[in-house]
Every structure is written in structure tokens, then in C-alpha cells.
Design an enzyme around this catalytic site. Sequence first.
Site, short mmCIF file in Angstrom:
data_model
loop_
_atom_site.label_atom_id
_atom_site.label_comp_id
_atom_site.label_asym_id
_atom_site.label_seq_id
_atom_site.Cartn_x
_atom_site.Cartn_y
_atom_site.Cartn_z
N GLU A 154 64.24 37.51 -1.37
CA GLU A 154 64.82 38.28 -0.26
C GLU A 154 66.01 38.09 -0.11
O GLU A 154 66.75 38.86 0.84
CB GLU A 154 63.92 38.17 0.96
CG GLU A 154 64.13 36.71 1.73
CD GLU A 154 63.71 35.56 1.06
OE1 GLU A 154 63.78 34.37 1.83
OE2 GLU A 154 63.09 35.66 0.10
N HIS A 183 64.86 32.43 -3.50
CA HIS A 183 64.62 33.32 -2.48
C HIS A 183 64.76 34.73 -2.88
O HIS A 183 65.84 35.30 -2.90
CB HIS A 183 65.40 33.14 -1.23
CG HIS A 183 65.10 32.03 -0.37
ND1 HIS A 183 64.32 31.71 0.49
CD2 HIS A 183 65.70 30.45 -0.59
CE1 HIS A 183 63.96 30.62 1.01
NE2 HIS A 183 64.93 29.98 0.25
N CYS A 220 59.84 29.69 -2.56
CA CYS A 220 60.56 28.27 -2.14
C CYS A 220 59.52 27.24 -2.05
O CYS A 220 58.80 26.86 -3.03
CB CYS A 220 61.67 28.53 -1.20
SG CYS A 220 62.98 27.28 -1.12
#
Length: 202
Positions: A182, A180, A77
Site C-alpha cells: 500500500e 508494504h 509486513c
Amino acid sequence: MKIGIIDYGMGNLLSVEQALKRLEVEVVITANKEQLQLMDALILPGVGAFPDAMKKLQQAGLTSFIQATTKPLLGICLGMQLLFEESDEVTATKGLGVFSGRITKFTNIPRIPHMGWNDLQFVYKPSWLTALQQERFVYFVHSFYVSDMKQKELVAFANYYDVQVPGIVVKNNFTGMQFHPEKSGQFGLFLLQQWLEGVKKC
């Protein structure tokens, strides 16, 4: 394998840490350059404004360390955006300059920020990516995007209205993901795992 998450005071550290632990990786969160130098690879996370992040990196003495590292490094990001030359966010600010390109604000688009799930379109597969799944949706949250970058360094992009948003970039040992991973479900974890497998091969 040990992965160092660079802690400079701005970043989604815990969510990245938890994702890596689910992939059975040892994680060290630190701003200490000596500790980071002992890691197999590094992750540069980031949430917030570009000028604030660059200031904190400079205060921590991490800018030249990141620029010079030969370890595999993944920027996530804002962490990806910091790897570029300059940003227009708030005020013109020099970045780390690993990649060529400028961070520019979305304009003339109905919805800003670019928030939510979007489909990644792959230009090519980098050396660490051995396969691709059919479902390639990942989670974005950003109001600024990379423009004027070198096309040879663009791995994947997402279309947001009429803007082609660089989603994955690669140059030498540096990789950036604008989204992102994750927080991107199965495919996001798959991409993280593939990058980690590439680290092992190195």
C-alpha cells in the site's frame, strides 16, 4: 467483493484501507469473527513487535480462526511474519505456524532496519499473478526477516547486503508480503490488484 481487515490493535489499517478503496473494493475493518467469516478474503496487517501482536491476537480469540480459515488471506509486513512458526524478536515467541520458518534479526549489516525501496526478484509466479512489470521496486521497513523457510513457498525476495530477504511467500490460501504494497507506488498497487483478481477467481 468484500475484504476484511483484521483489527487486533496493531496495524497500518488506514493506509491498507485507502489502498483497497482506490482499487474499488468494499472494506470492513473488524475483529469480529462472525463478520470476518462473511468476507471474500482477509488481510492481516501489522506494525510493531511480534510478541505484542501475538498476545493481542490471542486476547481477541483470533489465532485459531486465522489458522483454520480457508479464505484467501494476505499478511502484510509484521502480518506476514506472524504466519510463521516462531520469532526471536524481544523474546522467543510462537507464531501462527501456517508457514515453516523463523523470524530472525539482521546481524552484521551496516544499516538496520532495512528501510526503503528494494527490487523484488521473482522465483516463480503464483496463480494469482498473471504478469510482471519491469520496475519491481517495493518499500520495506523491518529489522527482522524470515529465515529457514521452505524454498517451495518462496515467491520473491530482495537482496539486502548479503541477506536474501523473503518478500512474497505463498502456501495454499495464504500469501505474505514483507514489504508494504500500500506504500509501494504503482507496483505495490499492481500486486494488490493482482491478488484481488485471484480472490475473484476463487
